[in-house]
Structures are given as structure tokens and as C-alpha cells.
Design a protein around this motif. Structure first.
Motif, PDB file in Angstrom:
ATOM      1  N   PHE A  14     -33.337  91.467 -44.677  1.00 48.46           N
ATOM      2  CA  PHE A  14     -34.402  90.894 -43.846  1.00 48.46           C
ATOM      3  C   PHE A  14     -34.463  89.376 -44.026  1.00 48.46           C
ATOM      4  O   PHE A  14     -34.599  88.626 -43.052  1.00 48.46           O
ATOM      5  N   GLY A  15     -34.361  88.917 -45.253  1.00 48.29           N
ATOM      6  CA  GLY A  15     -34.376  87.485 -45.522  1.00 48.29           C
ATOM      7  C   GLY A  15     -33.195  86.772 -44.888  1.00 48.29           C
ATOM      8  O   GLY A  15     -33.327  85.646 -44.393  1.00 48.29           O
ATOM      9  N   ALA A  16     -32.025  87.421 -44.894  1.00 47.55           N
ATOM     10  CA  ALA A  16     -30.852  86.819 -44.251  1.00 47.55           C
ATOM     11  C   ALA A  16     -31.057  86.715 -42.743  1.00 47.55           C
ATOM     12  O   ALA A  16     -30.666  85.713 -42.125  1.00 47.55           O
ATOM     13  N   CYS A  17     -31.667  87.731 -42.159  1.00 47.34           N
ATOM     14  CA  CYS A  17     -31.941  87.677 -40.715  1.00 47.34           C
ATOM     15  C   CYS A  17     -32.916  86.549 -40.383  1.00 47.34           C
ATOM     16  O   CYS A  17     -32.752  85.851 -39.383  1.00 47.34           O
ATOM     17  N   VAL A  18     -33.923  86.381 -41.223  1.00 48.09           N
ATOM     18  CA  VAL A  18     -34.872  85.277 -41.011  1.00 48.09           C
ATOM     19  C   VAL A  18     -34.159  83.942 -41.228  1.00 48.09           C
ATOM     20  O   VAL A  18     -34.375  82.973 -40.492  1.00 48.09           O
ATOM     21  N   GLY A  19     -33.283  83.869 -42.222  1.00 45.59           N
ATOM     22  CA  GLY A  19     -32.551  82.634 -42.498  1.00 45.59           C
ATOM     23  C   GLY A  19     -31.629  82.238 -41.364  1.00 45.59           C
ATOM     24  O   GLY A  19     -31.479  81.049 -41.059  1.00 45.59           O
ATOM     25  N   TYR A  28     -46.106  76.276 -35.946  1.00 45.73           N
ATOM     26  CA  TYR A  28     -46.687  74.944 -36.100  1.00 45.73           C
ATOM     27  C   TYR A  28     -45.637  73.905 -36.489  1.00 45.73           C
ATOM     28  O   TYR A  28     -45.866  73.041 -37.324  1.00 45.73           O
ATOM     29  N   GLY A  29     -44.461  74.026 -35.925  1.00 43.71           N
ATOM     30  CA  GLY A  29     -43.404  73.059 -36.173  1.00 43.71           C
ATOM     31  C   GLY A  29     -42.659  73.259 -37.483  1.00 43.71           C
ATOM     32  O   GLY A  29     -41.835  72.440 -37.855  1.00 43.71           O
ATOM     33  N   GLN A  30     -42.941  74.337 -38.206  1.00 45.53           N
ATOM     34  CA  GLN A  30     -42.254  74.600 -39.473  1.00 45.53           C
ATOM     35  C   GLN A  30     -41.249  75.734 -39.275  1.00 45.53           C
ATOM     36  O   GLN A  30     -41.610  76.811 -38.825  1.00 45.53           O
ATOM     37  N   ALA A  31     -40.021  75.480 -39.597  1.00 48.56           N
ATOM     38  CA  ALA A  31     -38.983  76.503 -39.464  1.00 48.56           C
ATOM     39  C   ALA A  31     -39.083  77.487 -40.623  1.00 48.56           C
ATOM     40  O   ALA A  31     -39.442  77.127 -41.743  1.00 48.56           O
ATOM     41  N   LEU A  32     -38.752  78.730 -40.356  1.00 48.07           N
ATOM     42  CA  LEU A  32     -38.813  79.775 -41.383  1.00 48.07           C
ATOM     43  C   LEU A  32     -37.488  79.950 -42.109  1.00 48.07           C
ATOM     44  O   LEU A  32     -37.385  80.806 -42.976  1.00 48.07           O
ATOM     45  N   ASN A  33     -36.467  79.170 -41.763  1.00 50.11           N
ATOM     46  CA  ASN A  33     -35.134  79.372 -42.327  1.00 50.11           C
ATOM     47  C   ASN A  33     -35.121  79.289 -43.846  1.00 50.11           C
ATOM     48  O   ASN A  33     -34.524  80.122 -44.514  1.00 50.11           O
ATOM     49  N   SER A  34     -35.760  78.295 -44.406  1.00 45.97           N
ATOM     50  CA  SER A  34     -35.734  78.145 -45.864  1.00 45.97           C
ATOM     51  C   SER A  34     -36.464  79.291 -46.551  1.00 45.97           C
ATOM     52  O   SER A  34     -36.042  79.753 -47.612  1.00 45.97           O
ATOM     53  N   TYR A  35     -37.540  79.768 -45.961  1.00 49.44           N
ATOM     54  CA  TYR A  35     -38.249  80.903 -46.538  1.00 49.44           C
ATOM     55  C   TYR A  35     -37.383  82.164 -46.474  1.00 49.44           C
ATOM     56  O   TYR A  35     -37.389  82.985 -47.389  1.00 49.44           O
ATOM     57  N   TRP A  37     -34.045  82.301 -46.504  1.00 46.63           N
ATOM     58  CA  TRP A  37     -32.967  82.235 -47.492  1.00 46.63           C
ATOM     59  C   TRP A  37     -33.497  82.450 -48.899  1.00 46.63           C
ATOM     60  O   TRP A  37     -32.837  83.072 -49.731  1.00 46.63           O
ATOM     61  N   ALA A  38     -34.691  81.955 -49.197  1.00 51.34           N
ATOM     62  CA  ALA A  38     -35.288  82.194 -50.512  1.00 51.34           C
ATOM     63  C   ALA A  38     -35.561  83.684 -50.704  1.00 51.34           C
ATOM     64  O   ALA A  38     -35.319  84.244 -51.782  1.00 51.34           O
ATOM     65  N   LEU A  39     -36.032  84.339 -49.663  1.00 51.18           N
ATOM     66  CA  LEU A  39     -36.275  85.776 -49.718  1.00 51.18           C
ATOM     67  C   LEU A  39     -34.965  86.531 -49.919  1.00 51.18           C
ATOM     68  O   LEU A  39     -34.900  87.497 -50.686  1.00 51.18           O
ATOM     69  N   CYS A  40     -33.920  86.088 -49.270  1.00 55.92           N
ATOM     70  CA  CYS A  40     -32.605  86.714 -49.399  1.00 55.92           C
ATOM     71  C   CYS A  40     -32.075  86.575 -50.821  1.00 55.92           C
ATOM     72  O   CYS A  40     -31.596  87.553 -51.416  1.00 55.92           O
ATOM     73  N   ILE A  41     -32.158  85.391 -51.379  1.00 61.98           N
ATOM     74  CA  ILE A  41     -31.652  85.156 -52.740  1.00 61.98           C
ATOM     75  C   ILE A  41     -32.433  85.981 -53.757  1.00 61.98           C
ATOM     76  O   ILE A  41     -31.850  86.615 -54.643  1.00 61.98           O
ATOM     77  N   ASN A  42     -33.761  86.011 -53.634  1.00 61.54           N
ATOM     78  CA  ASN A  42     -34.573  86.797 -54.561  1.00 61.54           C
ATOM     79  C   ASN A  42     -34.301  88.285 -54.411  1.00 61.54           C
ATOM     80  O   ASN A  42     -34.247  89.018 -55.398  1.00 61.54           O
ATOM     81  N   GLY A  43     -34.130  88.758 -53.189  1.00 62.12           N
ATOM     82  CA  GLY A  43     -33.843  90.170 -52.968  1.00 62.12           C
ATOM     83  C   GLY A  43     -32.509  90.583 -53.566  1.00 62.12           C
ATOM     84  O   GLY A  43     -32.390  91.638 -54.190  1.00 62.12           O
ATOM     85  N   VAL A  44     -31.492  89.752 -53.408  1.00 63.01           N
ATOM     86  CA  VAL A  44     -30.175  90.051 -53.977  1.00 63.01           C
ATOM     87  C   VAL A  44     -30.235  90.057 -55.502  1.00 63.01           C
ATOM     88  O   VAL A  44     -29.678  90.938 -56.158  1.00 63.01           O
ATOM     89  N   ALA A  45     -30.924  89.087 -56.064  1.00 65.33           N
ATOM     90  CA  ALA A  45     -31.024  89.010 -57.525  1.00 65.33           C
ATOM     91  C   ALA A  45     -31.745  90.218 -58.098  1.00 65.33           C
ATOM     92  O   ALA A  45     -31.292  90.800 -59.097  1.00 65.33           O
ATOM     93  N   LEU A  46     -32.843  90.620 -57.493  1.00 66.51           N
ATOM     94  CA  LEU A  46     -33.582  91.777 -58.015  1.00 66.51           C
ATOM     95  C   LEU A  46     -32.820  93.077 -57.797  1.00 66.51           C
ATOM     96  O   LEU A  46     -32.834  93.960 -58.659  1.00 66.51           O
ATOM     97  N   ALA A  47     -32.147  93.214 -56.664  1.00 68.06           N
ATOM     98  CA  ALA A  47     -31.352  94.419 -56.432  1.00 68.06           C
ATOM     99  C   ALA A  47     -30.210  94.517 -57.439  1.00 68.06           C
ATOM    100  O   ALA A  47     -29.949  95.584 -58.001  1.00 68.06           O
TER     101      ALA A  47
END
Length: 72
Positions: A14-19, A28-35, A37-47
Motif C-alpha cells: 500500500f505504501g509503495a502504491c501511495v509512493g 492542500y498542496g502537499q504530496a503524499l509520496n514521501s509518506y 515511501w516511509a510507510l513502505c520502508i516501515n512495512g518491509v522492515a517490520l515484515a
């Protein structure tokens, strides 16, 4: 443990799809890409942690069973 590994692997996908920008739009002008990728990295590490823990817990039991079978 395996359930949590699968849960966090799904979270990483899911985080990779958002990234990549497939899911979610800028708010509001803020991209979700960095969030994403952070979700993707944390998910991979915990898995990986939960899979490693499961493998590490199952090995001594197998090794003990194998050595006792060879002794008898």
C-alpha cells in the motif's frame, strides 16, 4: 507472527502504491509520496523482522528433533 508479517507486507505494498502516486491525491498542496515511501520502508522492515523471528524460533526445535532422532 506470520499474520503480522503478512499484514505489514500488505502495508508495504500500500505504501509503495501511495509512493508511486497510484493511490491518493495531493492535499492542500502537499504530496503524499514521501509518506507512502516511509510507510513502505516501515512495512518491509517490520515484515522482515516477523519472518526472521519466526524462522529463528522454528530452527532450534528442528535441530533438537533431528539430533535426537540420530541418537536413537
Amino acid at each position: 507472527m506470520l499474520f503480522f508479517a503478512l499484514l505489514f507486507a500488505g502495508l508495504a505494498v500500500f505504501g509503495a502504491c501511495v509512493g508511486f502516486g497510484t493511490i491518493g491525491r495531493p492535499m492542500y498542496g502537499q504530496a503524499l509520496n514521501s509518506y507512502g515511501w516511509a510507510l513502505c520502508i516501515n512495512g518491509v522492515a517490520l515484515a522482515a523482522y516477523f519472518v526472521f523471528t519466526r524462522v529463528r524460533r522454528s530452527r532450534p526445535a528442528r535441530r533438537a528433533a533431528r539430533t535426537s532422532a540420530l541418537r536413537s
